[in-house]
Write an enzyme that holds these catalytic residues in place. Structure first.
Site, PDB file in Angstrom:
ATOM      1  N   LYS A 151      -1.513  -1.556  -3.910  1.00 35.50           N
ATOM      2  CA  LYS A 151      -2.548  -0.529  -3.944  1.00 35.50           C
ATOM      3  C   LYS A 151      -1.824   0.802  -4.076  1.00 35.50           C
ATOM      4  O   LYS A 151      -1.133   1.254  -3.161  1.00 35.50           O
ATOM      5  CB  LYS A 151      -3.394  -0.556  -2.679  1.00 35.50           C
TER       6      LYS A 151
ATOM      7  N   TYR B   1       0.867  -1.178   0.000  1.00 33.96           N
ATOM      8  CA  TYR B   1       0.000   0.000   0.000  1.00 33.96           C
ATOM      9  C   TYR B   1       0.900   1.223   0.000  1.00 33.96           C
ATOM     10  O   TYR B   1       1.501   1.559   1.016  1.00 33.96           O
ATOM     11  CB  TYR B   1      -0.890  -0.034   1.236  1.00 33.96           C
TER      12      TYR B   1
END
Length: 294
Positions: free
Chosen positions: A163, A135
């Site tokens: 992500k 992330y």
């Protein structure tokens, strides 16, 4: 490699008037999102105020979502912590609970170097044998998971996706082309999600899905069936509300959006403060086309 696809809501954590986790509201919230067409669940991320939960509360959230999940729904747990040892402990617990993968930013409050980022994620992957979705959110974490780190991690069989939440489309393009077949690109910049889809993002870990699940799921479905024009039309409808979300007080606005949808999930915990009347009015106006979604 575990394949990620569809809209995966980065779940808010409902609280009652006393500040305790409201599991009745939580169950109602999951039911409404499932009806809209989400493909799985991402609890205990930043949208879920994970850093404001106790260890016991995080465990209770992960357990509740696991118990509510149905066969075929993907389970991705946020297992962040300030230290590598803490991440390992949280990730092992998520694995015990039956989660398919974990979502991990760099440890907060540290601003690690790229070499430290590499060592951290390699250590977590080795110690837990758990699939990891990286992330990258430099606006929040103060550091990007850069190409130096991604080059080193791309062939680790447990690093399956990233992500990307920088909001910079060039990063999405770079990741998609540089790591094709090695790291899956996951949309994490909501207001340019359609562009991410164009560059190969098959999954969308989506905070706004908490309060606009029907249009974002319809957008994802339209793109998948090849109707890119319809997906773009939907993006144009939801973009104003997403733009207001990105302007600040993101989690507070997600929860207010749930209230506007008739699905209240309570307030945020301190130090998050309440929305002003002007902020509520701005977001409510942007949400009108979504509230009227047929």
């Amino acid at each position: 490699m575990l394949k990620l696809s569809g809209v995966l809501p980065a779940l808010v954590t409902p609280f009652d008037r006393t500040g305790a986790i409201d599991f009745v509201a939580f169950g109602r919230h999951l039911d409404s999102l499932r009806a809209a067409g989400v493909s799985g669940w991402v609890p205990c991320g930043s949208s879920g105020e994970y850093n404001l939960l106790t260890d016991a509360e995080r465990d209770s959230v992960l357990t509740f979502v696991r118990d509510q999940a149905r066969p075929g729904e993907l389970l991705i747990a946020g297992t962040n912590a300030p230290s590598t040892a803490g991440v390992i402990a949280n990730t092992r617990r998520a694995r015990e609970l039956g989660y398919h993968a974990v979502l991990l930013a760099v440890p907060f409050y540290t601003r690690p170097t790229q070499a430290e980022i590499i060592h951290h994620f390699e250590t977590v992957a080795s110690a837990t044998d758990m699939d990891i979705v990286l992330y990258s959110y430099p606006g929040k974490d103060g550091v990007e998971i850069g190409y130096e780190a991604l080059d080193a991690l791309a062939d680790n069989p447990r690093i399956i996706a990233i992500k990307e939440s920088s909001g910079v489309l060039q990063r999405a393009i770079g990741i998609s082309t540089r790591y094709a077949g090695r790291i899956q690109l996951v949309s994490g910049s909501d207001d340019i999600a359609w562009d991410f889809m164009q560059w190969g993002a098959d999954a969308w870990i989506c905070g706004p899905a908490n309060c606009m699940a029907r249009p974002v799921c319809e957008m994802d479905a339209a793109f998948r069936r090849g109707d890119h024009a319809r997906a773009k039309e939907i993006m144009q409808v939801v973009w104003p509300a997403m733009n207001v979300l990105e302007s600040g007080k993101f989690v507070q606005k997600l929860k207010y959006g749930c209230e506007l949808q008739g699905n209240p999930v309570g307030d945020c915990r301190m130090p998050f403060g309440p929305l002003t009347d002007a902020e509520k009015a701005e977001f409510a106006a942007a949400m009108q086309p979504i509230l009227a979604w047929a």
